[in-house]
Design an enzyme around this catalytic site. Structure first.
Site, PDB file in Angstrom:
ATOM      1  CE  LYS A  97       2.841  17.727 -11.755  1.00 53.26           C
ATOM      2  NZ  LYS A  97       2.616  16.565 -11.000  1.00 53.26           N
ATOM      3  CB  THR A 125      -8.201  15.899 -11.931  1.00 53.01           C
ATOM      4  OG1 THR A 125      -8.888  16.418 -10.709  1.00 53.01           O
ATOM      5  CG2 THR A 125      -8.865  16.413 -13.154  1.00 53.01           C
ATOM      6  N   GLY A 161      -5.571  11.996  -8.159  1.00 52.93           N
ATOM      7  CA  GLY A 161      -4.560  11.124  -8.673  1.00 52.93           C
ATOM      8  C   GLY A 161      -3.788  11.473  -9.896  1.00 52.93           C
ATOM      9  CB  THR A 162      -4.008  13.966 -12.563  1.00 54.71           C
ATOM     10  OG1 THR A 162      -3.955  15.166 -11.720  1.00 54.71           O
ATOM     11  CG2 THR A 162      -5.323  13.852 -13.146  1.00 54.71           C
ATOM     12  N   GLY A 163      -1.533  13.572 -10.637  1.00 55.47           N
ATOM     13  CA  GLY A 163       0.049  13.854 -10.321  1.00 55.47           C
ATOM     14  C   GLY A 163       0.513  12.608  -9.896  1.00 55.47           C
ATOM     15  CB  CYS A 164      -0.258   9.580  -7.796  1.00 53.63           C
ATOM     16  SG  CYS A 164      -0.467  10.552  -6.427  1.00 53.63           S
TER      17      CYS A 164
HETATM   18  O1  PXL Z   1      -2.245  13.313  -5.383  1.00 55.74           O
HETATM   19  C1  PXL Z   1      -1.308  13.423  -4.322  1.00 55.74           C
HETATM   20  C2  PXL Z   1      -1.423  12.403  -3.318  1.00 55.74           C
HETATM   21  C3  PXL Z   1      -0.438  11.723  -3.185  1.00 55.74           C
HETATM   22  N1  PXL Z   1      -0.373  10.811  -2.183  1.00 55.74           N
HETATM   23  C4  PXL Z   1      -1.453  10.611  -1.369  1.00 55.74           C
HETATM   24  C5  PXL Z   1      -2.889  11.103  -1.573  1.00 55.74           C
HETATM   25  C6  PXL Z   1      -2.602  12.328  -2.882  1.00 55.74           C
HETATM   26  C7  PXL Z   1      -3.838  13.047  -2.971  1.00 55.74           C
HETATM   27  O2  PXL Z   1      -4.993  12.825  -2.426  1.00 55.74           O
HETATM   28  O3  PXL Z   1      -3.751  10.811  -0.930  1.00 55.74           O
HETATM   29  C8  PXL Z   1      -1.467   9.387  -0.355  1.00 55.74           C
END
Ligand code: PXL
Length: 262
Positions: free
Chosen positions: A174, A205, A207-210
């Site tokens: 990504k 943005t 948490g976008t990956g999560c």
């Molecule tokens: O977005 C990655 C991520 C994954 N897990 C936790 C996070 C973060 C980013 O802050 O805090 C617990």
């Protein structure tokens, strides 16, 4: 018909924008029942991450066993895995899993705080990647995993092929920024697919990956193919970023009330 179950194995973000909280909200928005195995606690909000506290590995495997033995997840995803011992514990369970596994190789938070120990990258490659139905690195993570500097679509394809050859069934890289466009690249079933979107002008943005990997996981739990799941999840995250609620005083969360099929 009961809704399918998806499980996340991830860290906690008390501000609710990333980590397992984002995953559970994303599952729910997709009509999928969410279960969660906590790997580590963070102390954070939209402005800063002030602590990361990995759990005892045995507690993580116990949570995994409790959920899997009872609720039969249709798909799972992994997020922050913290340290070597946690990674080994999670790997031992993933090796025996019979459901699809989406692996988000979370290495650092948006504020550049490590969520995976640097010394774990080789262990990650050897023990977690081979269990992945799909792995979803951003550019930084793909570079670390593949050892390829990604500057254009060709090097992005080379990195994706290398990560696939390390054992992941499919690879989604990504965030290649070129001019005012962002490209994401999927390698699945030997075919490359590319999505181009305009760079969205927003600070929100977190948490976008999560959220993207959770949306893919939810769609897979509902029986969608990886290609269709990524396609739909990509539309969902784009809409979520465009309609971010502007919460907090820093890098805010995206809109998890966004329609799943805009
Ligand atoms: O977005 C990655 C991520 C994954 N897990 C936790 C996070 C973060 C980013 O802050 O805090 C617990």
């Amino acid at each position: 018909m009961p809704s399918p179950v998806a499980m996340t194995i991830a860290g906690s973000d008390p501000s609710g924008g990333a980590g397992l909280q984002a995953d559970l909200k994303t599952f729910h928005q997709h009509g999928v029942y969410g279960a969660s195995v906590v790997t580590l606690l963070t102390v954070q909000n939209t402005q800063t991450v002030s602590a990361v506290h990995p759990l005892v590995p045995d507690l993580v495997t116990q949570q995994f066993d409790a959920v899997v033995s009872d609720l039969s997840p249709a798909a799972t995803k992994t997020g922050a895995l913290g340290n070597r011992n946690l990674m080994q514990a999670v790997a031992s369970r993933l090796h025996e899993a019979t459901f699809p596994i989406v692996v988000d190789p979370v290495m650092i938070s948006k504020h550049k705080v490590p969520l995976m120990d640097e010394t774990c990258i080789q262990l990650f490659t050897e023990s977690i990647l081979p269990s992945a139905s799909l792995v979803t690195p951003n550019l930084f993570e793909a570079t670390k995993l593949a050892g390829v500097t990604i500057t254009d679509l060709d090097s992005m394809k080379e990195a994706a092929s290398k990560i696939r050859d390390m054992g992941a069934e499919a690879v989604l890289i990504k965030g290649l920024k070129q001019h005012d466009q962002i490209s994401d690249l999927l390698l699945a079933d030997g075919e490359f697919s590319i999505w181009n979107t305009p760079v969205l002008d927003t600070p929100h943005t977190h948490g976008t990956g999560c959220v993207l990997s959770a949306a893919v996981t939810a769609r897979i739990a509902k029986g969608t193919s990886i290609l269709q799941a990524v396609e739909g999840a990509k539309r969902f995250i784009t809409h979520s970023i465009q309609t971010a609620p502007g919460l907090g005083h820093g890098v805010g969360p995206v809109n998890l009330f966004a329609p799943v099929d805009p």
